[in-house]
Design an enzyme around this catalytic site. Structure first.
Site, mmCIF file in Angstrom:
data_model
loop_
_atom_site.group_PDB
_atom_site.id
_atom_site.type_symbol
_atom_site.label_atom_id
_atom_site.label_comp_id
_atom_site.label_asym_id
_atom_site.label_seq_id
_atom_site.Cartn_x
_atom_site.Cartn_y
_atom_site.Cartn_z
ATOM 1 N N GLY A 34 -4.803 -4.285 -3.670
ATOM 2 C CA GLY A 34 -5.310 -3.623 -4.139
ATOM 3 C C GLY A 34 -4.724 -1.864 -4.525
ATOM 4 O O GLY A 34 -4.412 -1.365 -3.769
ATOM 5 N N HIS A 35 -4.632 -1.643 -5.906
ATOM 6 C CA HIS A 35 -4.150 -0.663 -6.114
ATOM 7 C C HIS A 35 -5.268 0.798 -6.306
ATOM 8 O O HIS A 35 -5.737 0.332 -7.488
ATOM 9 C CB HIS A 35 -3.047 -0.490 -7.311
ATOM 10 C CG HIS A 35 -2.312 -2.392 -6.492
ATOM 11 N ND1 HIS A 35 -1.519 -2.206 -7.650
ATOM 12 C CD2 HIS A 35 -1.283 -2.197 -6.164
ATOM 13 C CE1 HIS A 35 -0.720 -3.350 -7.751
ATOM 14 N NE2 HIS A 35 -0.981 -3.542 -6.330
ATOM 15 N N ASP B 90 0.815 -1.062 0.489
ATOM 16 C CA ASP B 90 0.068 0.610 0.139
ATOM 17 C C ASP B 90 0.959 1.351 0.378
ATOM 18 O O ASP B 90 0.491 2.181 0.699
ATOM 19 C CB ASP B 90 -0.986 0.101 1.192
ATOM 20 C CG ASP B 90 -2.238 -0.947 1.224
ATOM 21 O OD1 ASP B 90 -1.919 -1.363 0.299
ATOM 22 O OD2 ASP B 90 -2.140 -1.324 2.680
ATOM 23 N N GLN C 222 1.536 -6.080 -3.330
ATOM 24 C CA GLN C 222 2.065 -6.005 -1.796
ATOM 25 C C GLN C 222 3.942 -5.145 -1.728
ATOM 26 O O GLN C 222 3.611 -4.022 -2.255
ATOM 27 C CB GLN C 222 2.094 -7.745 -1.038
ATOM 28 C CG GLN C 222 1.436 -8.694 -1.746
ATOM 29 C CD GLN C 222 0.979 -8.643 -2.798
ATOM 30 O OE1 GLN C 222 1.542 -9.669 -3.678
ATOM 31 N NE2 GLN C 222 -0.510 -8.765 -3.054
ATOM 32 N N LYS D 276 1.484 2.270 -5.371
ATOM 33 C CA LYS D 276 2.367 1.710 -5.967
ATOM 34 C C LYS D 276 1.585 1.985 -7.066
ATOM 35 O O LYS D 276 2.037 2.286 -8.470
ATOM 36 C CB LYS D 276 2.482 0.065 -6.130
ATOM 37 C CG LYS D 276 3.100 -0.203 -4.869
ATOM 38 C CD LYS D 276 3.267 -1.648 -5.198
ATOM 39 C CE LYS D 276 2.056 -2.312 -4.351
ATOM 40 N NZ LYS D 276 1.833 -2.008 -2.659
HETATM 41 P P1 GDP Z 1 -0.852 0.151 -3.530
HETATM 42 O O1 GDP Z 1 -0.976 -0.740 -3.370
HETATM 43 O O2 GDP Z 1 0.847 0.806 -3.339
HETATM 44 O O3 GDP Z 1 -1.215 0.602 -5.622
HETATM 45 O O4 GDP Z 1 -1.032 1.908 -2.661
HETATM 46 P P2 GDP Z 1 -3.420 1.749 -2.539
HETATM 47 O O5 GDP Z 1 -2.957 2.206 -3.339
HETATM 48 O O6 GDP Z 1 -3.641 0.332 -1.217
HETATM 49 O O7 GDP Z 1 -3.031 3.205 -1.068
HETATM 50 C C1 GDP Z 1 -1.908 3.986 -1.289
HETATM 51 C C2 GDP Z 1 -3.146 5.306 -0.916
HETATM 52 O O8 GDP Z 1 -2.377 6.233 -1.061
HETATM 53 C C3 GDP Z 1 -4.158 5.155 -2.247
HETATM 54 O O9 GDP Z 1 -5.393 5.878 -1.976
HETATM 55 C C4 GDP Z 1 -3.528 6.311 -3.005
HETATM 56 O O10 GDP Z 1 -4.849 6.931 -3.641
HETATM 57 C C5 GDP Z 1 -3.824 7.450 -1.926
HETATM 58 N N1 GDP Z 1 -1.671 8.232 -2.775
HETATM 59 C C6 GDP Z 1 -1.024 7.328 -3.862
HETATM 60 N N2 GDP Z 1 -0.233 8.441 -3.314
HETATM 61 C C7 GDP Z 1 -0.734 9.275 -2.735
HETATM 62 C C8 GDP Z 1 0.022 10.694 -2.002
HETATM 63 O O11 GDP Z 1 0.773 11.393 -2.362
HETATM 64 N N3 GDP Z 1 -1.083 11.255 -0.757
HETATM 65 C C9 GDP Z 1 -2.118 10.513 -1.328
HETATM 66 N N4 GDP Z 1 -2.965 12.240 0.159
HETATM 67 N N5 GDP Z 1 -2.770 10.284 -1.259
HETATM 68 C C10 GDP Z 1 -2.095 9.608 -1.818
HETATM 69 P P1 IMO Z 2 -0.915 -4.117 -2.215
HETATM 70 O O1 IMO Z 2 0.012 -4.681 -3.556
HETATM 71 C C1 IMO Z 2 -0.838 -4.518 1.823
HETATM 72 C C2 IMO Z 2 -0.859 -8.451 3.922
HETATM 73 C C3 IMO Z 2 -2.475 -9.198 4.575
HETATM 74 C C4 IMO Z 2 -1.425 -10.079 5.597
HETATM 75 C C5 IMO Z 2 -0.161 -10.757 5.151
HETATM 76 C C6 IMO Z 2 -0.946 -11.389 4.203
HETATM 77 O O2 IMO Z 2 -2.136 -3.285 -2.597
HETATM 78 O O3 IMO Z 2 0.338 -3.072 -1.488
HETATM 79 P P2 IMO Z 2 -2.585 -12.908 1.347
HETATM 80 O O4 IMO Z 2 -3.991 -12.734 1.885
HETATM 81 O O5 IMO Z 2 -1.692 -12.466 1.185
HETATM 82 O O6 IMO Z 2 -2.432 -14.141 1.957
HETATM 83 O O7 IMO Z 2 -2.350 -11.740 3.626
HETATM 84 O O8 IMO Z 2 -0.164 -9.297 3.583
HETATM 85 N N1 IMO Z 2 -1.443 -8.525 2.271
HETATM 86 C C7 IMO Z 2 -1.478 -6.923 1.454
HETATM 87 N N2 IMO Z 2 -0.835 -5.595 2.612
HETATM 88 N N3 IMO Z 2 -1.157 -4.746 0.497
HETATM 89 C C8 IMO Z 2 -1.687 -5.568 -0.504
HETATM 90 O O9 IMO Z 2 -1.269 -5.337 -1.018
HETATM 91 C C9 IMO Z 2 -1.267 -7.198 0.758
HETATM 92 N N4 IMO Z 2 -1.780 -8.107 0.200
HETATM 93 C C10 IMO Z 2 -1.301 -8.519 1.316
HETATM 94 O O10 IMO Z 2 -2.640 -7.890 5.052
HETATM 95 O O11 IMO Z 2 -0.989 -9.331 6.482
HETATM 96 MG MG MG Z 3 -2.737 -1.347 -1.703
#
Ligand code: GDP
Ligand code: IMO
Ligand code: MG
Length: 423
Positions: free
Chosen positions: A40-41, A13, A224, A16
């Site tokens: 979840g991206h 998270d 991840q 990415k």
């Molecule tokens: P990922 O799994 O690495 O793609 O990240 P996620 O989407 O799960 O979580 C990142 C969160 O941060 C999302 O809600 C993005 O919209 C948000 N985000 C990414 N870059 C920024 C930033 O520079 N500032 C803010 N406020 N939100 C950001």
């Molecule tokens: P993105 O791509 C954050 C975490 C779960 C748990 C561990 C194992 O959005 O960054 P799993 O379901 O993979 O067996 O869970 O890994 N986890 C993540 N945490 N971002 C993710 O993906 C994750 N995918 C799995 O919360 O701790």
């Molecule tokens: Mg994510």
């Protein structure tokens, strides 16, 4: 842009999805190489939010080829619903811009059931998985009893293999106190999904090599993060794939010498969702970010645990992934903080660590040693150039890049495409 691997440098998270969307502008092909719909991206374009779970985040840009590689475990029902969702939002998903590897493994209902049941049985020792069946699906792959996309799209093969697997898994499920599955029902549902996906299925290894011969620039989308890697993460509190840069080769069939650059994405602070050690976890910063409505999981909605920036972890991530360039996201999350802490070493008893110890129990017992930075205390969300950032914010991102042992490449000050500063 050449061939670029993008990885998460923390616990997932990191943002990415946003950075992939930005970098896709310069790429021709975007490939997911590991994980499944546990990811979840989030991508925000013109105020519209999309959350991608399996389809590469490059899909939001027209005329880019998006590929799910062999290293991914694919829940076909989830994938079909993600495709339908994107289409409903006016995003084209056709066999011209989206291709699925014939050797990606299939996540089946018994994987999800086993994942959930094992977590339940573990009680307080649970991992906190996303319950998407990821661990059991990779387990079957390693045990050589998995079904691949090629099996899914061939009704006769699917019927034979699924029938065997459901028989065996029902014995296991019953012995664990879970409900057995109906072959008939699962077959009908998965056969239908297979028919929907068939036009998208290809030998993606051959396809990627054809693309490279034609001069295409490929972006490898990590899922991840480094410390969720099956080998290099905080085992057993990890996911079940190689999320680190090496996974891009095995998960796509593109060899190491064709990779040109590794970009590491990291937040200006640290978050983690699920159980396991997080040395810099801090209630104050958790409250601050949650109070702003931020840091809730994009896949499960769970509140993320938050903490100060951990430079021991990100330096370790640079080492394991060979990170060249850094994208630092969520800088704006620290806009109101008076004094910002950065962890530069761990202490456990008399011992000091400048790397992340392998034993999760040892890591959990580590005390972070901090240095402090004065906050800039003004909004950064409208800054579009590095010069425009407050001086203290510039100092902060420069310092955390240096501590992480990689070049500062991007500073991100909001979720939107335009809120991206190239340094
Ligand atoms: P990922 O799994 O690495 O793609 O990240 P996620 O989407 O799960 O979580 C990142 C969160 O941060 C999302 O809600 C993005 O919209 C948000 N985000 C990414 N870059 C920024 C930033 O520079 N500032 C803010 N406020 N939100 C950001
Ligand atoms: P993105 O791509 C954050 C975490 C779960 C748990 C561990 C194992 O959005 O960054 P799993 O379901 O993979 O067996 O869970 O890994 N986890 C993540 N945490 N971002 C993710 O993906 C994750 N995918 C799995 O919360 O701790
Ligand atoms: Mg994510």
């Amino acid at each position: 842009m050449a061939n670029t691997i993008l990885v998460g440098a923390q616990w997932g998270d990191e943002g990415k999805g946003k950075i992939i969307d930005v970098l896709t502008e310069q790429a021709d092909v975007v490939v997911r190489y590991a994980g499944g719909n546990n990811a979840g991206h989030t991508v925000m374009v013109n105020g519209k939010k999309s959350v991608l779970h399996l389809i590469p985040s490059g899909i939001l840009r027209p005329h880019k080829l998006c590929v799910i590689g062999n290293g991914v475990v694919c829940d076909p029902i989830g994938l079909v619903s993600e495709m339908d969702d994107l289409r409903q939002h006016g995003i084209k998903v056709t066999p011209k811009n989206f291709v699925l590897s014939e050797t990606a493994h299939v996540v089946l209902p018994y994987h999800r059931e086993l994942d959930g049941t094992r977590e339940l049985l573990k009680g307080k020792n649970k991992i906190g998985t996303t319950k998407r069946g990821i661990g059991p699906a990779y387990g079957d792959k390693a045990a050589r009893v998995g079904l691949r996309i090629n099996d899914l799209i061939d009704s006769a093969k699917l019927e034979e293999k699924l029938s065997d697997r459901i028989k065996e898994n029902n014995v296991v499920l019953k012995s664990l106190g879970a409900k057995p599955l109906s072959f008939k029902q699962v077959f009908a549902e998965y056969d239908q999904a297979g028919r929907r996906l068939k036009p998208f299925v290809q030998n993606t290894v051959v396809l990627l090599h054809e693309q490279m011969r034609a001069g295409a620039d490929i972006l490898f989308e990590g899922a991840q993060g480094t410390f969720l890697d099956l080998d290099h993460g905080t085992y057993p509190f990890v996911t079940s794939s190689n999320t680190t840069a090496g996974g891009a080769c095995t998960g796509s069939g593109v060899p190491p010498h064709r990779m040109d650059r590794v970009v590491g994405v990291m937040k200006a602070y640290t978050t983690r969702v699920g159980e396991g050690p997080l040395p810099t976890e801090n209630q104050e910063i958790s409250n601050l970010l949650h109070g702003m409505g931020r840091e809730f999981g994009a896949t499960t909605g769970r509140p993320r645990r938050c903490g100060w920036f951990d430079a021991v972890a990100t330096r370790h991530a640079s080492m394991v992934n060979g990170i060249d360039d850094l994208a630092i996201t969520n800088l704006d999350g620290l806009d109101t903080v008076e004094s910002i802490k950065v962890c530069v070493a761990y202490r456990q008893g008399k011992r000091q660590y400048d790397y992340v110890p392998n034993d999760a129990q040892v890591l959990a017992a580590c005390e972070p040693m901090y240095v402090e930075f004065e906050g800039w205390r003004c909004p950064t969300v409208s800054c579009r150039t590095f010069k425009r950032l407050p001086a203290k914010a510039r100092e902060y991102v420069k310092a955390i890049s240096e501590l992480s042992n990689a070049r500062l490449f991007i500073a991100s000050v909001g979720p939107g495409r335009e809120q991206t500063i190239f340094v």
